[in-house]
Design an enzyme around this catalytic site. Structure first.
Site, PDB file in Angstrom:
ATOM      1  N   GLU A 428     -20.494 -64.502  39.880  1.00 10.51           N
ATOM      2  CA  GLU A 428     -22.206 -64.961  38.751  1.00 10.51           C
ATOM      3  C   GLU A 428     -22.807 -64.279  39.459  1.00 10.51           C
ATOM      4  O   GLU A 428     -23.964 -64.398  40.250  1.00 10.51           O
ATOM      5  CB  GLU A 428     -22.588 -65.818  39.283  1.00 10.51           C
ATOM      6  CG  GLU A 428     -21.261 -67.365  38.754  1.00 10.51           C
ATOM      7  CD  GLU A 428     -21.517 -69.054  38.635  1.00 10.51           C
ATOM      8  OE1 GLU A 428     -21.914 -69.133  39.961  1.00 10.51           O
ATOM      9  OE2 GLU A 428     -21.422 -69.530  37.918  1.00 10.51           O
ATOM     10  N   GLU A 507     -12.777 -70.754  36.119  1.00 11.46           N
ATOM     11  CA  GLU A 507     -12.740 -72.081  36.913  1.00 11.46           C
ATOM     12  C   GLU A 507     -13.077 -72.815  35.731  1.00 11.46           C
ATOM     13  O   GLU A 507     -13.484 -72.872  34.065  1.00 11.46           O
ATOM     14  CB  GLU A 507     -14.536 -71.897  36.777  1.00 11.46           C
ATOM     15  CG  GLU A 507     -14.546 -71.229  38.597  1.00 11.46           C
ATOM     16  CD  GLU A 507     -15.659 -71.150  39.353  1.00 11.46           C
ATOM     17  OE1 GLU A 507     -16.248 -72.203  39.046  1.00 11.46           O
ATOM     18  OE2 GLU A 507     -16.138 -70.370  39.797  1.00 11.46           O
TER      19      GLU A 507
END
Ligand code: GAL
Length: 995
Positions: A428, A507
């Site tokens: 991220e 994820e």
């Protein structure tokens, strides 16, 4: 280099994006060497200042630190001294300081560390003395004997300083200044606690003349043979250098650097996560021997397949942070080994080291125990999302050097580990040239491992297509050839390119609180779409910090518990393990969903399918048993051939004695035939059940026509009524039964993610908010009628909430049928309910009195909780549990403990039965579930932590005709439509009798 007498205002370096300065050595492997080393772990003198603007007077060798405190190294100062050095701070995405890159506030906790150490006289001959820090958060400066040797950032990365000129034989002083915040904090914005300090080892190394500076033994495996491609970094004078692999009879002497060349290792056993075969190798010069464990394997991407040793890998992975309630990110090898062994026992085969390199020893353990590892660099800039990614370091040339330094330190430190099958650039951090440059560097350095980075949505510089929290439907579209469904952030052409790559969910299955539901749907996709290579659950463990409530009760703290200015609450409690290592039911569900051996029953036979990567089934035994209503009546071991990976075998079932008046269940467990490094012999790896029950009719509900108005008291079997209301059961006072539509919202119920697959009417608002809006947690009742007949009582209630025009009509009929008292409840909603409901249940409150109900024995599914979309770990059998251990002590109390498909339960008090409740299936064969608790759902919903729950004064039995699924909406998809509970008419039929 600056002087040791730094002026108070000279702190510009704190805001310097450069990764460090001074006598930093190039990154190299973390090697096991026989060269002398001295651990500097242990007590250090310590002083904390509230700002970086303090004179670095302490660096001088003669400084008197007599008045300072003592702190252990490694540790985080905020976890030492019981608050004397500040407190931990939790944020997910938010920066805990103004977004003003690369600057940080003047309020910048700064820890000064000092210790003395003795350089052994024998080190005088060393060519170089190196001071290594394996992890310091976030920026640190180092002085030895008053001389500054350098500074570095990169909290979870190793840094070595050349201190040869600064050290002297005998007594020395090392001084370290650590700043909690620095420019580097902008690129270390991972979702976790901010925990400053020297939290990994500090060591001093004597590097011998003619030593081996670095070694990289790349390995490969093909057609039964291994290959070694060596790289030796050493002074030419260190040669000859010898490589030995005694088990393979290899002794290769390289006279000069030019002689170092790839070699054939001959016939070897390959390394895989399932069979982690390691060969010990040594590399020796006259001055030093380093030991490396070789695992022969070849990682490659062929088309859209991710292969190891030519075979497709399916990741049954966990995102693993380094987190411990007392130690924070400080490594403890024994705990880490137990942690990984636990993963193995739960069929976890892969780890993503979210979101930074772990302690280097963790990779040794992963090599040894066997995991596919995605090793991630220490990089995240998620907080820039708040400003539209303006100023994101990932695309700012000023940060290029820091990005490259980070990835270089990551790859160089761990490159020898066979367990690492992919490098990940970070997490991220948006996108940009610096990430592309990192990827280019990795590709040039290590052609043997693909590069992963989820944020490269369009696939411009990474090798696998990776996403987080994609729904099942979207994942399926990614896996389907010819699908044109748009992919996140991609033009059609970019989407087409992404579909040519292997896909991983870096994820998925956000494991916050109770949940996730729907794991099995993801697993199913990996079987039907070979491009889909599984993924990594978010995440392995809760990050709770051990704390004590005002009344002395210990608890696990989460965001906000330390008075943080900005924080993200319990979003840090999203693991399949609780903070104290206790597996939650979701981990049991995961284990069952991903079990590597699958069983399919057909007429008189069972097919076993070995879904492992490459290991056969010779390590397993198939134990079976037959149970009649949960009591074992026969058992044995199935004779089974060895099944190769990817293969199947069909075995005849043993004769199964079928009971006429009980349920007959056949269970087969694949268990370990002998102990491994991670489990005992007999450990269950995979399991399945077959229902062979003879059909038995369900007694029809008796229709009656003799109803007449009732009043006064009445006794029916075990029940006593006053004015139509139940007042005693089996001689005990009770309240209820009343309609219960509420459950204490789970973290997923509270989730308000906009879910593309959710119903339009709920996207954006959490279910919990809608339930509260509709008053499900504050229902009131108006009794409309009470009637009786011979041996029967009937009430009709209208149940509704304040300011609501919707209601549920509840008809309850109590009737005697021989010895048994049957309660039939029909709940029928009015029109106008627009949301899903958490449950349709009836709630019986059993005040403690002299003999509190404190346990239950049941025949149904267990042993742990289950919900409509999380049923794979539940098996049918007979179980018992105390009310105190009934639910899961999630860090934030919430719905927990529902057991599905109940047949019969016995409430107990001090081990003695009090009341037997038999549940009949409804006309569609659906059986109710139940929960026993010391608290009402409303009480649970009000508590932020377990210690906030009031002392219970009653036990609560809730029998549910239905429960809503769990989903994963705390961060991901909502409950799938087939497991969502819509308001609908439901019937419950229970038979009650005293024991
Ligand atoms: C992801 C992130 C993780 C964690 C997770 C939610 O976006 O990569 O670090 O924050 O969401 O728990």
């Amino acid at each position: 280099m600056s002087s040791s007498r730094t002026a108070p205002e000279d702190t510009a370096y704190v805001a310097d994006p450069a990764p460090g300065h001074g006598a930093l050595r190039p990154a190299r492997s973390w090697l096991h060497s026989d060269a002398p080393a001295l651990s500097l772990n242990g007590p250090w003198r310590f002083r904390l200042s509230p700002t970086a603007r303090v004179a670095a007077d302490f660096a001088a060798g003669a400084f008197d630190d007599g008045g300072w405190d003592t702190i252990p190294v490694p540790s985080h100062w905020v976890l030492q001294g019981d608050g004397a050095y500040g407190r931990p701070h939790y944020t997910n995405v938010q920066f805990p300081f103004p977004i003003d890159p690369p600057h940080v506030p003047d309020e910048n906790p700064t820890g000064d560390y000092r210790r003395r150490f003795t350089v052994p006289a024998e080190w005088a001959g060393a060519e170089r003395v190196v001071l290594r820090f394996d992890g310091v958060e976030s920026l640190f400066r180092v002085w030895v004997n008053g001389e500054e040797v350098g500074a570095a950032s990169g909290s979870r990365l190793a840094h070595e300083f050349d201190v040869t000129a600064a050290v002297r034989p005998g007594d020395n002083v090392v001084a370290v200044r650590v700043h909690q915040w620095s420019a580097a904090s902008y690129v270390e914005d991972q979702d976790q606690w901010w925990l400053p300090g020297i939290f990994r080892d500090v060591t001093l190394h004597a590097r011998p003349a003619g030593g081996i500076e670095d070694v990289w033994l790349r390995t490969g495996f093909a057609a039964g043979r291994g290959g070694i491609d060596p790289e030796i970094t050493a002074d030419p004078a260190a040669f000859p250098v010898t490589l030995r692999v005694p088990e393979l009879g290899i002794e290769e002497v390289w006279a000069t650097p030019a002689d170092v060349a790839p070699l054939d290792a001959g016939a070897v056993q390959p390394w895989t996560a399932e069979q982690p075969r390691l060969y010990e190798a040594t590399v020796t010069s006259a001055a030093e021997t380093v030991t490396v464990r070789l695992g022969f394997r070849t990682v490659e991407i062929r088309g859209d397949r991710f292969l190891v040793n030519g075979r497709r890998v399916v990741f049954h992975g966990m995102n693993r942070h380094e987190a411990h309630p007392e130690r924070g990110r400080v490594f403890d090898e024994e705990h880490a080994r137990a942690d990984l062994a636990r993963m193995k026992r739960f069929n976890v085969n892969a780890i993503r080291t979210s979101h930074y390199p772990p302690h280097p020893r963790l990779l040794d353990l992963a090599d040894e125990l066997g995991f596919w590892v995605v090793l991630e660099c220490d990089l995240e800039t998620h907080g820039f999302d708040a400003v539209g990614w303006t100023g994101n370091p990932s695309d700012d040339p000023a940060w290029r050097e820091a990005y490259l330094d980070r990835v270089e330190r990551t790859v160089e430190r761990d490159k020898n580990h066979p367990s690492i099958v992919m490098w990940s650039l970070g997490n991220e951090a948006g996108s940009g040239d610096n990430l592309a440059a990192m990827s280019a560097w990795v590709h040039a350095r290590d052609s043997g491992r693909p590069v992963h980075y989820e944020g490269d949505y369009t696939g411009d510089y990474t090798d696998v297509y990776s996403r987080m929290y994609a729904s099942v439907r979207e994942s399926e579209q990614i896996g389907t050839d010819g699908s044109r469904a748009p992919l996140l952030g991609c033009t059609p052409a970019q989407g087409a390119r992404q579909r040519t790559k292997p896909f991983v969910l870096c994820e998925y299955a956000h494991a916050m609180g109770n949940g996730p539901g729907g794991l099995d749907a993801y697993e199913e996709l990996t079987r039907t779409h070979p491009r889909l290579h599984g993924g990594f659950v978010w995440e392995w463990r809760d990050h709770g910090i051990a704390a004590t409530a005002p009344d002395g009760t210990p608890f696990f703290a989460y965001g906000g518990d330390f008075g943080e200015v900005v924080h993200d609450g319990n979003f840090v409690m999203d693991g399949m393990l609780l903070s104290d290592d206790v597996p939650t039911p979701s981990l049991h569900e995961f284990k069952a969903v991903v079990q590597p051996v699958r069983f399919t029953f057909a007429d008189g036979v069972v097919e076993i399918a070995n879904q492992r990567h490459s290991a056969d089934t010779s390590d397993l035994r198939l134990c079976w048993r037959v149970e009649h209503d949960g009591a074992v009546v026969a058992d044995g071991v199935l004779e089974a051939p060895v099944v190769a990976a990817g293969g199947t075998a069909v075995l005849p079932l043993p004769p199964i004695p079928v009971a006429a008046d009980a349920e007959t269940w056949f269970t087969v467990d694949a268990v370990l035939a002998s102990a491994t490094a991670w489990a005992d012999a007999g450990h269950v790896v995979a399991s399945a059940q077959l229902d062979r029950s003879a059909p038995r009719p369900v007694p029809a509900a008796r229709a009656r026509g003799d109803w007449r108005p009732a009043e006064g008291t009445l006794a029916l079997g075990v029940a006593e009524f006053a004015g139509g209301s139940l007042v005693r059961l089996a001689g005990r006072p009770v309240t209820g039964p009343r309609l219960e539509l509420f459950r204490a919202p789970t973290d997923n119920d509270e989730g308000a993610e906009v879910d593309p697959d959710a119903d339009a009417n709920v996207a954006g608002a959490s279910h919990a908010a809608l339930w509260r809006r509709d008053g499900l947690d504050r229902l009131t009742t108006r009794r409309m009628s009470v009637e009786c007949a011979d041996g029967a009582l009937r009430t009709v209630d209208r149940v509704s909430a304040a300011n609501s025009g919707r209601w549920v009509t509840v008809e309850s009929v109590w009737s005697l049928d021989g010895d048994a008292l049957e309660l039939r409840v029909e709940a029928t909603p009015s029109r106008g309910w627009s949301t899903v409901w958490p449950r349709i249940g009836i709630h019986l409150e059993l005040p403690d009195g002299e003999r509190p109900v404190d346990g239950v024995e049941w025949f149904g599914t267990g042993p742990l909780e289950s919900y409509p979309d999380s049923m794979r770990a539940a098996r049918t059998g007979r179980f018992a549990a105390g009310v105190a251990e009934w639910g899961v002590p999630y860090a934030r109390p919430q719905e927990s403990g529902h057991r599905s498909a109940l047949r019969e339960l016995t409430l107990t008090s001090g081990g003695t039965g009090v009341l037997v409740v038999t549940a009949l299936p409804d006309t569609r064969g659906r059986r109710p579930g139940f929960t026993l608790s010391r608290h009402t759902p409303q009480q649970i919903a009000r508590a932020g932590h377990p210690f906030e729950l009031p002392a219970g004064t009653a036990s609560h039995l809730i029998v549910d005709a239905a429960q809503h699924g769990l989903g994963s909406r705390a961060c991901g998809p909502d409950v799938a439509p087939e497991f969502a509970l819509r308001p609908e008419a439901r019937t419950l039929r229970l038979r009650l009798r005293a024991v």
